[in-house]
Design a protein around this motif. Structure first.
Motif, PDB file in Angstrom:
ATOM      1  N   CYS A  43       0.840  -1.197   0.000  1.00  0.00           N
ATOM      2  CA  CYS A  43       0.000   0.000   0.000  1.00  0.00           C
ATOM      3  C   CYS A  43       0.873   1.244   0.000  1.00  0.00           C
ATOM      4  O   CYS A  43       1.758   1.385   0.845  1.00  0.00           O
ATOM      5  N   HIS A  45       0.149   4.103   0.878  1.00  0.00           N
ATOM      6  CA  HIS A  45      -0.101   4.996   2.014  1.00  0.00           C
ATOM      7  C   HIS A  45       0.783   4.669   3.199  1.00  0.00           C
ATOM      8  O   HIS A  45       1.537   5.499   3.663  1.00  0.00           O
ATOM      9  N   GLY A  46       0.695   3.425   3.692  1.00  0.00           N
ATOM     10  CA  GLY A  46       1.459   3.126   4.906  1.00  0.00           C
ATOM     11  C   GLY A  46       2.212   1.813   4.853  1.00  0.00           C
ATOM     12  O   GLY A  46       2.700   1.347   5.875  1.00  0.00           O
ATOM     13  N   GLY A  47       2.294   1.200   3.676  1.00  0.00           N
ATOM     14  CA  GLY A  47       3.152   0.032   3.529  1.00  0.00           C
ATOM     15  C   GLY A  47       2.508  -1.310   3.785  1.00  0.00           C
ATOM     16  O   GLY A  47       3.195  -2.330   3.799  1.00  0.00           O
ATOM     17  N   ALA A  48       1.205  -1.380   3.976  1.00  0.00           N
ATOM     18  CA  ALA A  48       0.570  -2.674   4.238  1.00  0.00           C
ATOM     19  C   ALA A  48       0.669  -3.600   3.033  1.00  0.00           C
ATOM     20  O   ALA A  48       0.808  -3.141   1.901  1.00  0.00           O
ATOM     21  N   CYS A  78      -7.595  -1.347   1.617  1.00  0.00           N
ATOM     22  CA  CYS A  78      -6.373  -1.730   2.324  1.00  0.00           C
ATOM     23  C   CYS A  78      -6.693  -2.274   3.719  1.00  0.00           C
ATOM     24  O   CYS A  78      -7.537  -1.736   4.427  1.00  0.00           O
ATOM     25  N   TRP A  80      -5.130  -2.068   6.412  1.00  0.00           N
ATOM     26  CA  TRP A  80      -4.776  -1.243   7.576  1.00  0.00           C
ATOM     27  C   TRP A  80      -5.747  -0.093   7.751  1.00  0.00           C
ATOM     28  O   TRP A  80      -6.658  -0.153   8.542  1.00  0.00           O
ATOM     29  N   HIS A  81      -5.543   0.979   7.027  1.00  0.00           N
ATOM     30  CA  HIS A  81      -6.352   2.174   7.291  1.00  0.00           C
ATOM     31  C   HIS A  81      -7.557   2.284   6.383  1.00  0.00           C
ATOM     32  O   HIS A  81      -8.266   3.276   6.408  1.00  0.00           O
ATOM     33  N   GLY A  82      -7.741   1.293   5.546  1.00  0.00           N
ATOM     34  CA  GLY A  82      -8.971   1.233   4.782  1.00  0.00           C
ATOM     35  C   GLY A  82      -9.039   2.124   3.546  1.00  0.00           C
ATOM     36  O   GLY A  82     -10.124   2.357   3.021  1.00  0.00           O
ATOM     37  N   TRP A  83      -7.930   2.623   3.060  1.00  0.00           N
ATOM     38  CA  TRP A  83      -7.985   3.412   1.826  1.00  0.00           C
ATOM     39  C   TRP A  83      -8.468   2.502   0.703  1.00  0.00           C
ATOM     40  O   TRP A  83      -8.081   1.333   0.632  1.00  0.00           O
TER      41      TRP A  83
HETATM   42  S1  FES Z   1      -1.338   1.369   4.722  1.00  0.00           S
HETATM   43 FE1  FES Z   1      -2.893   1.112   3.307  1.00  0.00          FE
HETATM   44  S2  FES Z   1      -4.324   2.557   3.847  1.00  0.00           S
HETATM   45 FE2  FES Z   1      -2.684   2.948   5.160  1.00  0.00          FE
END
Ligand code: FES
Lengths: 137, 366
Positions: A43, A45-48, A78, A80-83
């Motif tokens: 991801c 955004h935050g690496g998931a 995603c 993690w944070h659901g993006w």
């Molecule tokens: S890591 Fe994917 S939405 Fe934050």
């Protein structure tokens, strides 16, 4: 661009997904109602490991009290944070201007088209009559 | 599918201290062996009785996978956060955690109404943390869970655990019955000071019987999420204005998961009015902001992210680069990975402080 034969198409029936490693990169393959998508398993955004996320649609609203779920099956959420990311383009729905998951060309090809030499058939222990999933990196 | 990324490991070479990791019970009965027979019986017969206003009002799911990272469910069953190997594989190893501080929220004694059970659950939770987590994984450290509404029992529990360096702080819920500056809680602060341990304030799932905002219950979880800030703000003001730091000058308080972007505004507002109200609070010898800057520390997750990253830098400049600790909130859905979560420029020194050195010093980790 390099072409990679991933698996027989029968191994990825509609509604399933598979994470494979191609050239050292983890790539998630999705078959959503017959449409194929290939996304980098990370991801932006935050690496998931994004490819374990839920396949979903978008809820849309024209104002309070009105809620619709649209474009079902076209987005990956995603874990993690659901993006939400559009699986066809990798585009983020949360931050479309700056963030996208790397997406790759993916398609089905028949075994007959793939057998350029003896290697492909030998490496994958496959029969050439089948259809295979091919990713372009 | 859950395998950590090799590239990620290489990027994050700096060792980090993570101040917010949530361990969970594998099975609902996991605390039973740690309870004395009398309370085991009670717990099995009557269950818990927590200070909660609306049944299930604040229960998960908040967003996804019952409020957890959707990839954090152990393959062999049990809830997210209950599998030490998965914690190692998903978090401790790939982000290079040198020390991880446990925040044991589930079924501790913090919210239990029955004083005896609250004390027994706190004690069991503390023993369980050591037994199941810290003993097995030397990178982890425990926080002392206390029956905070029963200060006498809380003090006894602090004294029972305090000599053991595997416990590095005293945990209090940021949803107490009264604002934490109230005199009834002072014995806890006295014990904390005596033990030389900081207090870590963390929100729990429930609300101590109060509506989660000062003006009732929110309709959406997005509204609910910001409430962590409002209650931390109220508690920080209460501790300062009711004179806790004047009475306990060595007390240190860490606000976990409450943000920090609001800190300057609170300080400015309190200072402004302090001049006019000082004879009401004659016990305060200094301006409120001075207590705040001297006694309060902050964790990062979920860090505020202004569109202009320099705005957050200005806030950190104000609160001090030596007062902020990295926290991940693993395995919750709003987990912060240290390689991605901080979208503002830092010097090497600042980075080292936030990710490691500040927490090493305050918690005296070694
Ligand atoms: S890591 Fe994917 S939405 Fe934050």
């Amino acid at each position: 661009m390099s072409r990679h034969v991933v698996c027989p198409a029968a191994e990825l029936p509609p509604g399933t997904r598979k994470v494979v490693v191609i050239d050292g990169r983890e790539i998630g393959l999705f078959n959503v109602e017959g449409r194929l998508h290939a996304l980098l398993n990370r991801c932006p955004h935050g690496g998931a490991a994004i490819c374990s996320g839920v396949v979903t649609g978008l809820s849309q609203s024209s104002g309070p009290g009105d809620y619709r779920l649209e474009r079902r099956g076209e987005f990956l959420r995603c874990p993690w944070h659901g993006w939400e990311f559009d699986m066809a383009t990798g585009q983020s729905w949360c931050d479309p201007r700056r963030t996208r998951v790397r997406s790759f060309e993916v398609r089905r090809e028949t075994g007959g088209d793939l057998v350029m030499g003896p290697y492909v058939a030998e490496r994958y222990h496959v029969t050439v009559e089948d259809t295979y999933i091919v990713v372009d990196l | 599918m859950n395998a950590p990324f090799i590239e990620q490991k290489a990027r994050q070479t700096l060792a980090v201290v993570d101040c917010d990791i949530h361990p969970a019970h594998r099975t609902p009965g996991e605390l039973l062996p740690y309870l004395e027979p009398r309370w085991r019986e009670h717990y099995q017969t009557h269950g818990v009785h927590v200070r909660q206003a609306l049944p299930s009002a604040l229960m998960y799911p908040r967003m996804m996978a019952a409020g957890m990272r959707a990839d954090s469910l152990p393959e062999n069953g049990g809830p997210a956060g209950s599998d030490l190997d998965l914690l190692r594989k998903q978090h401790l190893d790939p982000v290079n955690v040198e020390f991880g501080l446990l925040m044991a929220l589930s079924k501790g004694g913090m919210e239990e109404r029955n004083p005896g059970l609250a004390a027994a659950l706190s004690r069991a939770t503390n023993d369980w943390q050591i037994d199941r987590w810290v003993r097995e994984e030397p990178r982890l450290r425990a926080g002392i869970v206390v029956p905070q509404e029963f200060p006498e029992a809380a003090v006894a529990e602090i004294e029972r655990c305090a000599g053991d360096r595997r416990y590095v702080q005293i945990m209090l819920s940021s949803r107490p019955s009264d604002p934490l500056g109230h005199r009834r809680y002072w014995p806890i602060y006295e014990a904390a000071e005596r033990a030389g341990l900081p207090i870590g304030l963390h929100p729990v799932g429930y609300n101590g019987g109060h509506p989660s905002t000062g003006s009732g219950w929110p309709t959406f979880y997005l509204q609910e999420h910001y409430v962590f800030v409002a209650c931390m703000e109220a508690l920080a003001a209460s501790l300062i204005i009711e004179g806790v730091f004047e009475r306990f000058p060595k007390l240190k308080v860490v606000l976990v998961e409450g943000g920090f972007g609001w800190a300057p505004a609170l300080a400015w507002r309190m200072d402004k009015h302090f001049e006019k109200f000082r004879n009401e609070v004659a016990h305060l010898k200094r301006r409120p902001s001075e207590y705040l800057r001297e006694h309060i520390w902050w964790t990062t997750q979920p860090i505020e992210e202004p569109a202009q990253s320099r705005h957050i830098v200005e806030i950190i400049d104000w609160i001090g680069w030596d007062r902020l600790f990295y926290s991940s909130d693993y395995p919750h859905w709003d987990y912060d990975n240290p390689s991605f979560a901080f979208k503002f420029p830092m010097t090497e020194e600042q980075r080292r402080k936030i990710f490691r050195d500040n927490a090493m010093a305050l918690y005296r980790l070694a």
